[in-house]
Design a protein around this motif. Structure first.
Motif, mmCIF file in Angstrom:
data_model
loop_
_atom_site.group_PDB
_atom_site.id
_atom_site.type_symbol
_atom_site.label_atom_id
_atom_site.label_comp_id
_atom_site.label_asym_id
_atom_site.label_seq_id
_atom_site.Cartn_x
_atom_site.Cartn_y
_atom_site.Cartn_z
ATOM 1 N N ASP B 488 0.882 -1.166 0.000
ATOM 2 C CA ASP B 488 0.000 0.000 0.000
ATOM 3 C C ASP B 488 0.908 1.201 0.000
ATOM 4 O O ASP B 488 1.918 1.205 0.675
ATOM 5 N N ASP B 510 -1.926 4.212 -7.194
ATOM 6 C CA ASP B 510 -2.641 3.083 -7.782
ATOM 7 C C ASP B 510 -3.466 2.333 -6.743
ATOM 8 O O ASP B 510 -4.165 1.411 -7.053
ATOM 9 N N LYS B 511 -3.363 2.749 -5.506
ATOM 10 C CA LYS B 511 -4.188 2.096 -4.481
ATOM 11 C C LYS B 511 -4.834 3.154 -3.604
ATOM 12 O O LYS B 511 -4.201 4.135 -3.238
ATOM 13 N N VAL B 512 -6.067 2.902 -3.292
ATOM 14 C CA VAL B 512 -6.769 3.815 -2.412
ATOM 15 C C VAL B 512 -7.416 2.978 -1.316
ATOM 16 O O VAL B 512 -8.027 1.950 -1.595
ATOM 17 N N LEU B 513 -7.255 3.410 -0.076
ATOM 18 C CA LEU B 513 -7.922 2.697 1.010
ATOM 19 C C LEU B 513 -9.357 3.167 1.088
ATOM 20 O O LEU B 513 -9.631 4.360 1.071
#
Lengths: 730, 685
Positions: B488, B510-513
């Motif tokens: 992450d 490229d990642k979102v929580l």
């Protein structure tokens, strides 16, 4: 979404659809209305054109001399020679038009900027009628390069009015969708003359027939000189500056560049753009490759129903209504006007008419483009003539710069045809009759009426081709040739054509005229039927002309037989050129994939019929696909920081006290205070519970929507449970 | 979820292609071919594998035929008419048109020529074709509510297609036979980046490279040329469709280029009809032929003329395409009988011959062939066997795998040995599993099972903004390091590495929580929405619970430790700055700001609470400051609803310690904060 129509009703389509962040142009048709205000131009001259030859004797000689001198010049290029030829035609035309047809009749038409060409026309005619040799010399002088720009020849260019692009930032158009080749003619203006940089989609036949129609358009209405005069102008600015001006036709080079920019699709091919926009073409049943588009963005579906036909006995693939099953909004365009003739009834009239003319050895002129239902009509005419025993005498001629291509190309498109026609290729046979007729020599095609056409000519002859407005193309010559014989007939079969206006420049016609416009497009009644068949709660937008009135709530009453109005299932409203329609689309959703791993750890809780589950994870965007996965260890720690817990319900004091007793609280002291009893001035009623636990004094204050717990850190873990038990948590 | 693949034919073999797949609970048969090398029951795939009782229609959801070659469609009438399969069959338009002609040819050889019984009849072929649904390229066909198929151009023969099959989120591509380089009349195979879970690809030329095919063609043309130049006759036995047209174009273009005048003939009444098919399906040929067909149709051959029996005695030389292709009857046999004894002549066998036919004997190199009980013929002419069918070579196969981004590869339709070579190459180059099952061997490929849901766009936006804000906090973003961000890109701060700030800020997110509430309503798609909004819709009153706890700490110990640190600092300042480095790193950093703010002599008016708050603030900033906004307001620290402050006289708490208050909704945050506070204030070391 916002929908703006850029061309008036009754003209080809051109609409701008703003959908979320996407700007989509639905079709890119060129208005035809202004053509009637234009002068007539010969598609070319024939040797048999006696009228002209006689009347233009003087001019012809002048021109011939010019021509001769040109030919003698050793270094004269081919294009130069062509130009000269064209001018010669022009010169003769000027003569003939002024002398025999007098096209300078005043027209009642107003507006649309038609004034400009009309004044020009007047001036030209004045010049022409003033002195025949004057016109000749004018055209001759045009040969000198210095006179080029100002020569009357150049100023007689046909000018066209584009869709009203003034309110649109052309650069921001994302996608152009073309439904069929009738709505494509303005596309080169958009792609070649503006800073448009979006993508264009159309079916394969639409692209090919579109190219042919554009080519024909240029050859009929293009500028007379080979090098386009607007080459010198900043082309980009030309169209971008304004939406209302008039522009000359584009060139063959523009067409090629434009066609190369179109991406070919097939029916039901799924196209995904920018991750969220999905486009699908569905068969419209109107002509080869005619399509209706389903536009999906997020979870929103919009169907664009352009020229469509539910007629099942024609050659195009059948109408595919499945796009309506998914659509929540439908934009219907290009409906058939009220009171049009259907194909079946009109076709009989035409056949009878053709047969009568052939029987009396007359020629038949059918001004039309070589496409669409003409292929079916030809079959019906042929069958009819066969029944009448007239078929052996007849020759079918297709005259158009693209006749050859159109006829050949249409016959290799079996996949785009109705199942009945598709079966033919398995035999193998050409699916459309003209394939057989061409092979047997019963039908012929010509680029123009020059050359082979007249030498091949058999009597009687049925000629297809030209432009339905009779302003240019081979029909002009043929009308001159055959127009004065009452044995011949001219049959208008295309809808959207104003026949009296078409014939206005021609005087003294003896030819028998019949008007049988066949309209296979959906009528408003058929549209209502189709919408009811593919039932789905939806909003349908129709052109204003298909409505009889607008009701108080903004919806429309349709002009169909039943006077349909909106119901709970279908809401009807209307649009009109120059007006924008704004529709609320509700909230937007994106499709996300929930990974198996994450899904396993989800325990939904039911409230009534609906289940809920709190979920937290890491959303990755990869290959335009969003996937929700369990977060990593560090990710989970971060998520915890943001976690918002929820408590729902009302604090019940009895439950709380019971809970407290259960954890060992002895004799909690309960004090109630409120606006009535309170001396401290607090306005809120509250209950204070004080007690001692594990040697520490603690206190809980309960208000209507709030509970405050004051205690020592060591005590809190004990108190937490009994308090939370009073509420529902997720 | 698994995808299962069983080749019934074409497993480590060429011929009788027939592959069964099970995907998302759907059973599909890919191709239904026959084996030219067998005359017994082995010529057809073993359909009893599918069902012992013969209820094939029940078992199979559809049959897909990739192209018209008999090893891909030869068993179809047998399967539909004699085994009784009555379900959907899909193939492209040209395949549907040409397939019955080849089947009829084949039937004639088997039944009329070799007298076989229990074979399908002409009527069977017609009935079978009636069940076929023709598809167009790129058109998405819904076989039923879940199963969708889509054809892509394969370029092997006219109408050859690759099929993309999808059920839910699982997908598979079957290539049939394909060719990745455009040839004389066909374009090259092409497929979207569909990322199938499984790619089933042919591997005929797994070890060949394209250049060798080109040179073989050149070689072939040269041989033909040499032969006719010597005055010899060339006979090419062909079937009317397929390879005949490929060879015609090959020879026609060569004749045109070399300006040869030697006549070429094409026997068989079918020719005109066959070429007509090609003319009607011009859309399926390559761009060049398509763009010129109006002026000159490639299949209107200039040099190739119709054969007439009277030419049989003309002196030659000549080239004759004669039917049928296995020299078992008709014109081809007649010509062969006449020309076979002359060594100047040549026969070119472009295809496969059924055992027992004259053609197979010629290929076997027999020098004297018994044609029937009365005649035998000496074979002195030159014999060439050349196959020009267009297949992808190893490079092309690799290219296709790359193009569609397959996750698993299954090789079929090839020799076992060359498959092994290609298999290891695929595994090393792409790092994906590759299989080469034998007939009847089951391959199971595990796929991830994902559930499509709809996420509210506003929820996504809200989270994107939150993440962007957290990372833009000045001075805090620098504490996140890229080396920790393998899974992450948001992670708790660490002060050990200080990467250049620019790098982390321009790195794409490229990642979102995401946090939200799944709403599952019967009959509607599952939706992920903002939890607050959902609960508001449920309609229950929200209740706020606020905790206020006293956090006691040992003020004396704290003061002692500070004084100790201060004196150490003092001495280290006197000793020189190097002593600092020997100090415990963490402690030094932790106590640095307070020592800076508290002057060494100010212990007299020591306020332990405010000092403790300082300590807590620094600790919080280090641990969670990079994700969440902290603020210091006078004598309190505020993190969202969490408030840490020194008690005042108004609070009816026991004295001593800090007060920490929070709303229950921030319980998780508060737990973390309390932990940090405990650690920060626990200085008894």
């Amino acid at each position: 979404m916002r929908l703006t129509s850029l061309l008036p009703d009754g003209e080809p389509n051109c609409m701008a659809l703003k959908l979320r962040q996407m700007l989509i142009l639905l079709d890119c048709g060129l208005g035809q209305e202004q053509l009637y205000a234009m002068p007539v131009r010969e598609g070319g001259l024939t040797e048999t054109h006696k009228n002209v030859a006689e009347l233009a004797a003087v001019t012809a000689t002048t021109s011939k001399q010019t021509n001769a001198t040109n030919n003698k010049r050793p270094n004269s290029t081919v294009s130069n020679a062509e130009q000269t030829d064209l001018r010669q035609d022009w010169a003769s035309f000027l003569k003939s038009s002024t002398a025999s047809f007098q096209p300078n009749k005043k027209k009642a038409r107003t507006g649309d900027g038609a004034g400009v060409p009309e004044t020009r026309l007047e001036g030209e005619s004045g010049l022409g009628s003033g002195s025949g040799s004057g016109a000749g010399s004018a055209s001759a002088s045009a040969n000198s390069p210095s006179a080029k720009g100002t020569s009357p020849t150049a100023s007689r260019d046909y000018m066209f009015k584009l869709p009203d692009f003034s309110g649109i930032d052309l650069k921001s158009i994302d996608v152009v969708l073309i439904s069929n080749y009738n709505h494509i003619l303005a596309l080169p203006y958009l792609t070649e003359f503006t800073d448009f940089q979006g993508r264009i989609f159309a079916t394969e036949p639409t692209i090919e027939f579109g190219r042919q129609l554009m080519t024909e358009f240029v050859s009929f209405f293009g500028t007379a000189v080979a090098s386009s005069p607007h080459e010198a102008i900043d082309r980009k600015k030309l169209v971008a500056r304004s939406g209302a001006g008039l522009y000359p036709a584009y060139t063959l080079a523009d067409i090629k560049a434009c066609i190369d920019k179109i991406q070919a699709v097939r029916f039901r091919e799924h196209i995904t753009l920018y991750g969220s926009l999905k486009l699908t073409a569905h068969s419209a049943g109107y002509c080869l490759g005619s399509s209706n588009w389903l536009v999906q963005i997020g979870t929103e579906n919009i169907a664009f129903v352009s020229s469509s036909s539910t007629q099942s006995n024609l050659h195009p693939d059948l109408f595919d209504g499945t796009l309506l099953e998914h659509a929540s909004t439908v934009v219907a365009a290009d409906l058939c006007p009220k009171g049009s003739t259907t194909y079946d009834s009109g076709m009989n009239d035409i056949c009878a008419n053709v047969a009568r003319t052939i029987a009396r050895k007359g020629h038949v002129l059918i001004p039309c483009t070589i496409s669409g239902f003409l292929f079916d009509l030809l079959e019906d005419i042929h069958l009819h003539l066969n029944r009448m025993g007239l078929v052996s005498q007849v020759q079918y001629s297709f005259v158009s710069p693209v006749a050859d291509t159109a006829l050949q190309y249409s016959n290799i498109l079996a996949e785009w045809m109705a199942p009945r026609k598709q079966e033919m290729v398995y035999l193998p046979e050409a699916p459309l009759l003209h394939g057989l007729l061409l092979e047997k020599g019963a039908a012929k095609n010509y680029k123009s009426v020059h050359g082979a056409f007249s030498s091949d000519l058999k009597h009687p002859c049925i000629v297809f081709g030209g432009h339905p407005t009779l302003r240019s193309g081979p029909m002009v010559n043929l009308l001159h040739m055959w127009g004065r014989n009452s044995n011949n007939s001219i049959i208008f079969i295309e809808p959207r054509v104003d026949v009296p206006a078409s014939l206005e420049p021609y005087e003294g016609l003896e030819i028998s005229q019949s008007i049988c416009p066949l309209d296979i497009r959906l009528s408003i009644d058929q549209l209502v039927e189709v919408m009811n068949k593919y039932r789905h709660a939806k909003h349908v937008l129709v052109p204003r002309s298909a409505t009889s009135s607008t009701l108080a709530d903004g919806t429309a009453e349709l002009s169909d037989a039943k006077g349909t109005t909106s119901t709970s299932a279908i809401r009807w409203s209307s649009y009109k050129v120059g007006e924008s329609i704004q529709l609320d689309m509700g909230s937007l959703y994106e499709t996300v994939l929930l990974s198996e791993e994450l899904a396993k750890g989800i325990y939904p809780q039911a409230f009534g019929n609906t289940s809920y589950a709190a979920v937290a994870g890491s959303l990755s965007i990869y290959n335009n696909q969003m996937q929700l996965e369990p977060a990593s260890v560090t990710g989970r720690q971060v998520l915890a920081l943001y976690t918002q817990r929820q408590l729902r319900g009302v604090m019940n004091l009895q439950n709380l006290l019971a809970g407290l007793v259960a954890i060992g609280v002895v004799d909690p002291e309960v004090t109630e205070s409120g606006p009535d009893k309170d001396e401290t001035g607090s306005t809120l009623p509250e209950i204070k519970v004080e007690f001692e636990l594990a040697g520490r004094r603690s206190c809980i204050i309960v208000r209507e929507d709030e509970t405050i717990v004051k205690c020592d850190e060591s005590v809190r873990p004990l108190l937490r449970e009994p308090i939370l038990k009073c509420f529902q948590t997720l | 979820m698994t995808i299962q693949i069983v080749p019934l034919g074409a497993g480590q073999d060429v011929g009788r292609s027939c592959i069964l797949i099970t995907i998302g609970g759907k059973n599909i048969m890919l191709d239904c071919g026959m084996h030219m090398g067998f005359n017994d029951e082995r010529r057809f795939p073993d359909f009893s594998y599918i069902s012992k009782t013969g209820d094939f229609t029940e078992m199979l959801d559809c049959v897909i035929i990739s192209h018209f070659h008999l090893d891909h469609c030869g068993a179809l009438p047998f399967f539909t008419e004699m085994c009784g399969y009555d379900g959907n069959i899909y193939m492209t338009h040209p395949t549907k048109a040409i397939c019955p002609i080849l089947l009829e040819d084949y039937r004639k050889i088997s039944v009329d020529r070799k007298g076989e019984r229990n074979f399908f009849t002409s009527q069977n072929i017609k009935d079978c074709m009636k069940k076929v649904i023709a598809v167009n390229l790129h058109q998405t066909i819904m076989v039923d509510d879940d199963l969708e198929i889509c054809a892509y151009y394969a370029g092997h023969v006219l109408g050859a297609a690759m099929f993309y099959i999808r059920v839910g989120e699982e997908s598979l591509v079957y290539t049939g036979d394909y060719n990745m380089t455009p040839d004389r009349h066909l374009g090259s195979a092409w497929i979207d980046k569909v990322r199938p879970d499984v790619l089933i690809t042919e591997s005929t030329y797994a070890t060949t490279i394209r250049d060798s095919k080109r040179s073989r063609e050149r070689d072939f043309l040269k041989k033909v040329h040499d032969c006719v130049a010597d005055g010899g006759n060339v006979i090419i036995p062909v079937f009317a469709l397929g390879r005949a047209q490929e060879l015609c174009i090959l020879i026609e273009t060569y004749w045109e280029r070399m300006d040869l005048k030697v006549p070429i003939y094409f026997s068989a009444g079918l020719t005109e009809k066959a070429n007509h098919f090609y003319r009607l399906f011009i859309n399926w040929t390559n761009e060049k032929i398509k763009s010129t067909f109006v002026h000159r149709n490639m299949f209107d051959f200039k040099h190739i003329k119709a054969w007439d029996r009277s030419y049989l005695d003309s002196p030659g030389p000549m080239v004759v395409f004669a039917t049928p292709g296995m020299l078992h009857s008709g014109t081809s046999l007649e010509l062969f009988k006449k020309w076979a004894p002359d060594p100047k002549n040549m026969v070119i066998m472009p295809g496969y011959c059924v055992a027992g036919t004259v053609g197979s004997k010629v290929l076997a190199g027999e020098k004297r062939i018994q044609i029937d009980s009365f005649t035998s013929v000496d074979v002195n002419l030159q014999v060439k066997n050349l196959s020009f069918s267009a297949h992808a070579d190893a490079k092309g196969i690799m290219q296709l795998i790359r193009q569609c981004e397959a996750k698993n590869v299954v090789l079929v339709h090839g020799e076992k040995s060359s498959m092994g070579f290609l298999k290891s190459r695929i595994m090393t180059e792409f790092g994906i599993p590759c299989f080469d099952p034998a007939n009847g061997e089951t391959i199971s490929v595990e796929t991830s099972h994902v559930i499509p849901i709809e996420m509210s766009a506003s929820l996504l936006k809200q989270h994107l903004i939150r993440q962007a804000e957290a990372q833009q906090e000045p001075g805090l973003a620098s504490s996140s390091s890229p080396s920790d961000s393998s899974d992450d890109n948001v992670e708790p701060g660490s002060v050990h590495h200080k990467p250049p700030k620019a790098a982390s800020s321009i790195r794409p997110k490229d990642k979102v929580l995401i946090q939200g509430m799944l709403v599952m309503d019967d009959g509607k798609p599952i939706r992920l929405e903002d939890a607050d909004e959902v609960l508001d819709r449920v309609g229950m009153a929200r209740h706020k619970v606020r905790f206020e706890v006293r956090k006691p700490y040992n003020a004396t110990a704290l003061r002692l430790s500070v004084e100790e640190a201060a004196s150490k600092m003092k001495s280290s300042l006197e000793e020189g700055p190097t002593a600092m480095e020997t100090d415990d790193n963490e402690l030094a950093t932790a106590s640095a700001p307070p020592t800076a703010s508290v002057s060494f002599d100010s212990f007299k008016d020591w306020d332990s609470d405010s000092y403790a708050l300082d300590l807590v603030f620094v600790a919080l900033q280090k641990s969670i400051g990079s994700h969440i906004k902290l603020s210091r307001e006078g004598s309190s620290i505020v993190v969202r609803s969490v408030k840490i402050r020194a008690p005042t006289a108004l609070d009816d708490f026991e004295q001593g310690g800090l007060l920490v208050g929070w709303d229950y909704e921030d319980e998780d945050l508060a737990t973390r904060v309390l932990l940090v506070v405990t650690l920060a204030l626990n200085v008894s070391r």
